[in-house]
Design a protein around this motif. Structure first.
Motif, PDB file in Angstrom:
ATOM      1  N   ARG A 197       0.825  -1.208   0.000  1.00  0.00           N
ATOM      2  CA  ARG A 197       0.000   0.000   0.000  1.00  0.00           C
ATOM      3  C   ARG A 197       0.859   1.257   0.000  1.00  0.00           C
ATOM      4  N   ILE A 226     -14.848  11.762  -2.088  1.00  0.00           N
ATOM      5  CA  ILE A 226     -14.087  10.537  -1.829  1.00  0.00           C
ATOM      6  C   ILE A 226     -14.548   9.482  -2.831  1.00  0.00           C
ATOM      7  N   ASN A 227     -13.604   8.929  -3.586  1.00  0.00           N
ATOM      8  CA  ASN A 227     -13.923   7.951  -4.628  1.00  0.00           C
ATOM      9  C   ASN A 227     -13.119   6.674  -4.407  1.00  0.00           C
ATOM     10  N   GLN A 228     -13.704   5.547  -4.765  1.00  0.00           N
ATOM     11  CA  GLN A 228     -13.011   4.266  -4.654  1.00  0.00           C
ATOM     12  C   GLN A 228     -13.385   3.368  -5.821  1.00  0.00           C
ATOM     13  N   VAL A 235     -12.332  -0.669  -7.271  1.00  0.00           N
ATOM     14  CA  VAL A 235     -11.626  -1.929  -7.063  1.00  0.00           C
ATOM     15  C   VAL A 235     -11.422  -2.592  -8.418  1.00  0.00           C
ATOM     16  N   ILE A 259      -7.057  -1.657  -5.124  1.00  0.00           N
ATOM     17  CA  ILE A 259      -8.062  -0.716  -4.631  1.00  0.00           C
ATOM     18  C   ILE A 259      -7.466   0.674  -4.747  1.00  0.00           C
ATOM     19  N   LYS A 273      -8.174   4.624  -4.162  1.00  0.00           N
ATOM     20  CA  LYS A 273      -9.017   5.630  -3.515  1.00  0.00           C
ATOM     21  C   LYS A 273      -8.391   6.994  -3.748  1.00  0.00           C
ATOM     22  N   TRP A 274      -9.200   7.951  -4.119  1.00  0.00           N
ATOM     23  CA  TRP A 274      -8.695   9.316  -4.209  1.00  0.00           C
ATOM     24  C   TRP A 274      -9.721  10.248  -3.582  1.00  0.00           C
ATOM     25  N   HIS A 308      -9.779  10.518   4.757  1.00  0.00           N
ATOM     26  CA  HIS A 308     -10.595   9.448   4.183  1.00  0.00           C
ATOM     27  C   HIS A 308     -10.437   8.151   4.951  1.00  0.00           C
ATOM     28  N   ASP A 309      -9.470   8.102   5.886  1.00  0.00           N
ATOM     29  CA  ASP A 309      -9.157   6.887   6.623  1.00  0.00           C
ATOM     30  C   ASP A 309      -8.871   7.278   8.072  1.00  0.00           C
ATOM     31  N   ASP A 346      -4.647   6.881  -2.509  1.00  0.00           N
ATOM     32  CA  ASP A 346      -4.360   5.727  -1.658  1.00  0.00           C
ATOM     33  C   ASP A 346      -4.478   4.474  -2.516  1.00  0.00           C
TER      34      ASP A 346
END
Length: 268
Positions: free
Chosen positions: A143, A183-185, A187, A196, A198-199, A208-209, A223
Protein backbone atom coordinates in the motif's frame (compact mmCIF):
# COMPACT_ATOMS: atom_id res chain seq x y z
CA UNK A 1 12.00 15.17 -18.24
CA UNK A 2 12.20 15.16 -22.04
CA UNK A 3 11.92 11.35 -21.94
CA UNK A 4 8.50 11.43 -20.22
CA UNK A 5 6.29 8.58 -21.43
CA UNK A 6 2.64 8.06 -20.55
CA UNK A 7 1.90 4.58 -19.22
CA UNK A 8 -1.18 2.41 -19.12
CA UNK A 9 -2.45 1.71 -15.58
CA UNK A 10 -2.49 -2.07 -16.15
CA UNK A 11 -0.15 -2.35 -19.10
CA UNK A 12 2.68 -4.83 -19.51
CA UNK A 13 5.33 -2.55 -21.01
CA UNK A 14 8.31 -1.99 -18.69
CA UNK A 15 8.48 1.38 -16.95
CA UNK A 16 11.37 3.01 -15.16
CA UNK A 17 10.76 4.22 -11.63
CA UNK A 18 11.36 7.96 -11.21
CA UNK A 19 12.64 8.80 -7.72
CA UNK A 20 11.00 11.89 -6.20
CA UNK A 21 13.20 13.79 -3.75
CA UNK A 22 10.10 15.44 -2.25
CA UNK A 23 7.66 12.57 -2.70
CA UNK A 24 4.31 13.35 -1.03
CA UNK A 25 4.14 9.92 0.62
CA UNK A 26 2.33 9.66 3.95
CA UNK A 27 3.19 6.00 4.45
CA UNK A 28 4.15 2.79 2.69
CA UNK A 29 3.12 -0.63 3.98
CA UNK A 30 3.56 -4.30 3.11
CA UNK A 31 1.65 -7.14 4.72
CA UNK A 32 1.53 -10.92 4.88
CA UNK A 33 -1.65 -12.49 6.27
CA UNK A 34 -2.37 -16.10 7.28
CA UNK A 35 -5.17 -18.31 8.59
CA UNK A 36 -5.85 -18.84 12.28
CA UNK A 37 -3.18 -20.98 13.94
CA UNK A 38 -3.68 -23.22 16.97
CA UNK A 39 -0.54 -21.90 18.69
CA UNK A 40 -1.68 -18.30 18.24
CA UNK A 41 -5.04 -19.06 19.83
CA UNK A 42 -3.45 -20.98 22.69
CA UNK A 43 -0.73 -18.51 23.69
CA UNK A 44 -0.50 -15.45 21.45
CA UNK A 45 1.19 -13.36 24.15
CA UNK A 46 4.12 -15.78 24.31
CA UNK A 47 4.46 -15.90 20.51
CA UNK A 48 4.41 -12.10 20.29
CA UNK A 49 7.12 -11.91 22.95
CA UNK A 50 9.36 -14.26 20.94
CA UNK A 51 8.78 -12.20 17.79
CA UNK A 52 9.63 -9.02 19.68
CA UNK A 53 12.86 -10.47 21.04
CA UNK A 54 13.81 -11.68 17.57
CA UNK A 55 13.31 -8.16 16.18
CA UNK A 56 14.70 -6.25 19.16
CA UNK A 57 18.13 -5.48 17.66
CA UNK A 58 16.54 -3.40 14.88
CA UNK A 59 13.19 -2.53 16.46
CA UNK A 60 13.87 -2.01 20.18
CA UNK A 61 10.81 0.09 21.06
CA UNK A 62 7.47 -1.52 21.79
CA UNK A 63 3.80 -0.65 21.97
CA UNK A 64 0.52 -2.52 22.06
CA UNK A 65 -2.97 -1.61 20.93
CA UNK A 66 -6.21 -3.07 19.65
CA UNK A 67 -6.78 -3.85 16.01
CA UNK A 68 -9.56 -1.65 14.66
CA UNK A 69 -11.73 -2.76 11.75
CA UNK A 70 -13.32 0.16 9.93
CA UNK A 71 -16.55 -0.33 8.02
CA UNK A 72 -18.74 2.14 6.17
CA UNK A 73 -22.52 1.98 6.25
CA UNK A 74 -25.63 4.17 6.23
CA UNK A 75 -24.52 5.83 9.45
CA UNK A 76 -21.00 6.55 8.22
CA UNK A 77 -17.70 5.10 9.44
CA UNK A 78 -17.90 2.47 12.17
CA UNK A 79 -14.82 1.28 14.05
CA UNK A 80 -14.92 -2.17 15.69
CA UNK A 81 -12.20 -3.39 18.07
CA UNK A 82 -10.42 -6.58 17.06
CA UNK A 83 -7.52 -8.51 18.51
CA UNK A 84 -4.32 -7.29 20.12
CA UNK A 85 -1.65 -5.84 17.82
CA UNK A 86 1.97 -5.57 19.01
CA UNK A 87 4.19 -2.86 17.57
CA UNK A 88 7.96 -3.11 17.31
CA UNK A 89 9.52 0.22 16.41
CA UNK A 90 12.98 1.35 15.27
CA UNK A 91 14.94 3.67 17.56
CA UNK A 92 14.33 6.63 15.24
CA UNK A 93 10.62 5.67 15.08
CA UNK A 94 10.64 5.74 11.28
CA UNK A 95 10.00 2.01 10.81
CA UNK A 96 7.28 -0.08 12.45
CA UNK A 97 6.32 -3.74 12.56
CA UNK A 98 2.74 -4.62 13.48
CA UNK A 99 2.30 -8.21 14.61
CA UNK A 100 -1.13 -9.77 15.24
CA UNK A 101 -2.48 -13.30 15.46
CA UNK A 102 -3.03 -13.53 11.71
CA UNK A 103 -0.81 -10.93 10.06
CA UNK A 104 2.44 -9.02 10.09
CA UNK A 105 2.59 -5.52 8.60
CA UNK A 106 5.69 -3.45 7.90
CA UNK A 107 5.40 0.33 7.63
CA UNK A 108 7.53 3.39 7.05
CA UNK A 109 7.03 7.13 6.56
CA UNK A 110 10.56 7.63 5.17
CA UNK A 111 10.35 5.52 2.01
CA UNK A 112 13.36 5.96 -0.29
CA UNK A 113 13.19 3.02 -2.72
CA UNK A 114 11.41 -0.27 -3.25
CA UNK A 115 14.72 -2.14 -3.04
CA UNK A 116 15.47 -0.76 0.43
CA UNK A 117 11.91 -1.25 1.68
CA UNK A 118 11.54 -4.81 0.39
CA UNK A 119 14.93 -5.81 1.81
CA UNK A 120 13.80 -4.63 5.23
CA UNK A 121 10.43 -6.36 4.83
CA UNK A 122 12.14 -9.65 3.99
CA UNK A 123 14.34 -9.26 7.09
CA UNK A 124 11.23 -8.80 9.24
CA UNK A 125 9.64 -11.91 7.75
CA UNK A 126 12.79 -13.91 8.47
CA UNK A 127 12.73 -12.82 12.10
CA UNK A 128 9.07 -13.77 12.40
CA UNK A 129 9.85 -17.20 10.94
CA UNK A 130 12.59 -17.66 13.54
CA UNK A 131 10.03 -17.11 16.30
CA UNK A 132 7.11 -19.21 15.00
CA UNK A 133 6.44 -21.74 12.27
CA UNK A 134 3.77 -20.28 9.97
CA UNK A 135 3.09 -22.89 7.27
CA UNK A 136 1.53 -20.62 4.67
CA UNK A 137 0.06 -17.20 3.98
CA UNK A 138 -3.28 -16.45 2.33
CA UNK A 139 -2.70 -12.84 1.24
CA UNK A 140 0.18 -10.52 0.43
CA UNK A 141 -0.42 -6.80 0.10
CA UNK A 142 1.33 -3.52 -0.61
CA UNK A 143 0.00 0.00 0.00
CA UNK A 144 1.14 3.50 -0.95
CA UNK A 145 -0.61 6.55 0.54
CA UNK A 146 0.17 9.84 -1.23
CA UNK A 147 -1.12 13.23 -0.09
CA UNK A 148 -0.72 16.70 -1.54
CA UNK A 149 -1.67 19.16 1.19
CA UNK A 150 0.04 22.35 0.20
CA UNK A 151 -2.12 25.31 -0.82
CA UNK A 152 -4.03 23.87 -3.78
CA UNK A 153 -7.08 24.58 -5.86
CA UNK A 154 -8.92 22.56 -8.47
CA UNK A 155 -7.23 24.26 -11.43
CA UNK A 156 -3.76 23.61 -10.01
CA UNK A 157 -4.55 19.97 -9.24
CA UNK A 158 -5.73 19.39 -12.79
CA UNK A 159 -2.22 20.31 -13.94
CA UNK A 160 -0.70 17.76 -11.55
CA UNK A 161 -3.02 14.76 -11.97
CA UNK A 162 -5.60 13.57 -14.46
CA UNK A 163 -8.73 15.74 -14.14
CA UNK A 164 -10.85 12.61 -13.66
CA UNK A 165 -8.80 11.85 -10.51
CA UNK A 166 -9.21 15.24 -8.88
CA UNK A 167 -12.63 15.24 -7.27
CA UNK A 168 -16.17 14.15 -8.07
CA UNK A 169 -17.02 12.20 -11.23
CA UNK A 170 -17.41 14.43 -14.28
CA UNK A 171 -21.21 14.33 -14.33
CA UNK A 172 -21.41 15.69 -10.80
CA UNK A 173 -19.24 18.76 -11.39
CA UNK A 174 -21.43 21.87 -11.53
CA UNK A 175 -20.50 25.36 -12.74
CA UNK A 176 -22.17 27.25 -9.88
CA UNK A 177 -21.07 25.09 -6.96
CA UNK A 178 -17.68 24.27 -5.48
CA UNK A 179 -16.84 20.70 -4.49
CA UNK A 180 -16.00 20.89 -0.78
CA UNK A 181 -15.29 17.17 -0.34
CA UNK A 182 -15.15 14.12 -2.58
CA UNK A 183 -14.09 10.54 -1.83
CA UNK A 184 -13.92 7.95 -4.63
CA UNK A 185 -13.01 4.27 -4.65
CA UNK A 186 -12.56 1.74 -7.47
CA UNK A 187 -11.63 -1.93 -7.06
CA UNK A 188 -9.83 -3.43 -10.06
CA UNK A 189 -9.39 -7.17 -10.60
CA UNK A 190 -6.52 -8.39 -12.75
CA UNK A 191 -4.87 -11.74 -13.38
CA UNK A 192 -2.13 -10.69 -10.98
CA UNK A 193 -4.35 -9.65 -8.08
CA UNK A 194 -6.53 -6.74 -7.10
CA UNK A 195 -5.94 -3.02 -6.77
CA UNK A 196 -8.06 -0.72 -4.63
CA UNK A 197 -7.64 2.88 -5.75
CA UNK A 198 -9.02 5.63 -3.51
CA UNK A 199 -8.70 9.32 -4.21
CA UNK A 200 -10.09 12.10 -2.09
CA UNK A 201 -10.36 15.87 -2.20
CA UNK A 202 -10.80 16.95 1.40
CA UNK A 203 -11.16 20.13 3.43
CA UNK A 204 -8.72 20.97 6.23
CA UNK A 205 -9.07 18.64 9.20
CA UNK A 206 -10.65 15.77 7.24
CA UNK A 207 -9.32 12.34 6.30
CA UNK A 208 -10.59 9.45 4.18
CA UNK A 209 -9.16 6.89 6.62
CA UNK A 210 -9.44 7.17 10.44
CA UNK A 211 -5.97 5.61 10.80
CA UNK A 212 -4.42 8.61 9.00
CA UNK A 213 -3.96 11.93 10.70
CA UNK A 214 -5.89 14.67 8.91
CA UNK A 215 -4.05 17.51 7.25
CA UNK A 216 -4.29 21.05 8.57
CA UNK A 217 -4.77 22.17 4.96
CA UNK A 218 -7.09 21.33 2.11
CA UNK A 219 -5.69 18.15 0.59
CA UNK A 220 -5.81 15.62 -2.22
CA UNK A 221 -5.01 11.98 -1.40
CA UNK A 222 -4.25 8.99 -3.61
CA UNK A 223 -4.36 5.73 -1.66
CA UNK A 224 -3.32 2.60 -3.61
CA UNK A 225 -3.68 -0.85 -2.06
CA UNK A 226 -2.67 -3.85 -4.19
CA UNK A 227 -2.93 -7.44 -2.99
CA UNK A 228 -3.03 -11.06 -4.11
CA UNK A 229 -4.95 -13.91 -2.50
CA UNK A 230 -3.89 -17.55 -2.54
CA UNK A 231 -2.10 -19.99 -0.30
CA UNK A 232 1.69 -19.91 -0.61
CA UNK A 233 4.44 -21.09 1.70
CA UNK A 234 5.77 -18.67 4.32
CA UNK A 235 9.06 -18.18 2.52
CA UNK A 236 10.49 -14.66 3.16
CA UNK A 237 12.29 -14.20 -0.21
CA UNK A 238 9.21 -15.37 -2.13
CA UNK A 239 6.88 -13.13 -0.12
CA UNK A 240 9.17 -10.13 -0.56
CA UNK A 241 9.26 -10.69 -4.32
CA UNK A 242 5.47 -10.88 -4.42
CA UNK A 243 5.24 -7.64 -2.41
CA UNK A 244 7.61 -6.12 -4.97
CA UNK A 245 5.39 -7.21 -7.84
CA UNK A 246 2.37 -5.69 -6.10
CA UNK A 247 4.27 -2.46 -5.47
CA UNK A 248 4.93 -2.24 -9.21
CA UNK A 249 1.21 -2.66 -9.87
CA UNK A 250 0.41 0.25 -7.55
CA UNK A 251 3.27 2.37 -8.88
CA UNK A 252 2.10 1.91 -12.46
CA UNK A 253 -1.34 3.23 -11.50
CA UNK A 254 0.32 6.16 -9.70
CA UNK A 255 2.37 6.98 -12.81
CA UNK A 256 -0.77 6.85 -14.94
CA UNK A 257 -2.53 9.23 -12.52
CA UNK A 258 0.12 11.95 -12.26
CA UNK A 259 1.42 14.30 -14.93
CA UNK A 260 4.91 15.40 -15.88
CA UNK A 261 4.31 18.60 -13.88
CA UNK A 262 3.58 16.52 -10.77
CA UNK A 263 6.87 14.65 -11.10
CA UNK A 264 8.81 17.86 -11.66
CA UNK A 265 7.13 19.62 -8.73
CA UNK A 266 8.03 16.85 -6.31
CA UNK A 267 11.66 16.48 -7.31
CA UNK A 268 11.68 14.00 -10.19
Amino acid sequence: MDDWIDVEPFGTEPIVSIPLSRAPLLRVLAQARWQDLVLMRADFASVAQRVGLSLAADYPLGAQNKEVEVTFGPEGFNAVDGGVVHQFISADENWRVYFAANFVTFETKVYTSSQDFLSRFQHVLEKVREAIDIPQVTRVGFRYVNRVDQAIDIAELEDLVRPSMVGAPTGLVQPHAEIAQSINQVVYETQGGQLIAKWALLPAGATHDPSLEPSANKSWTLDLDSFSDGKVAFDPPTLAREAGRLSEMAYRFFRWTVTKKFVERFGG
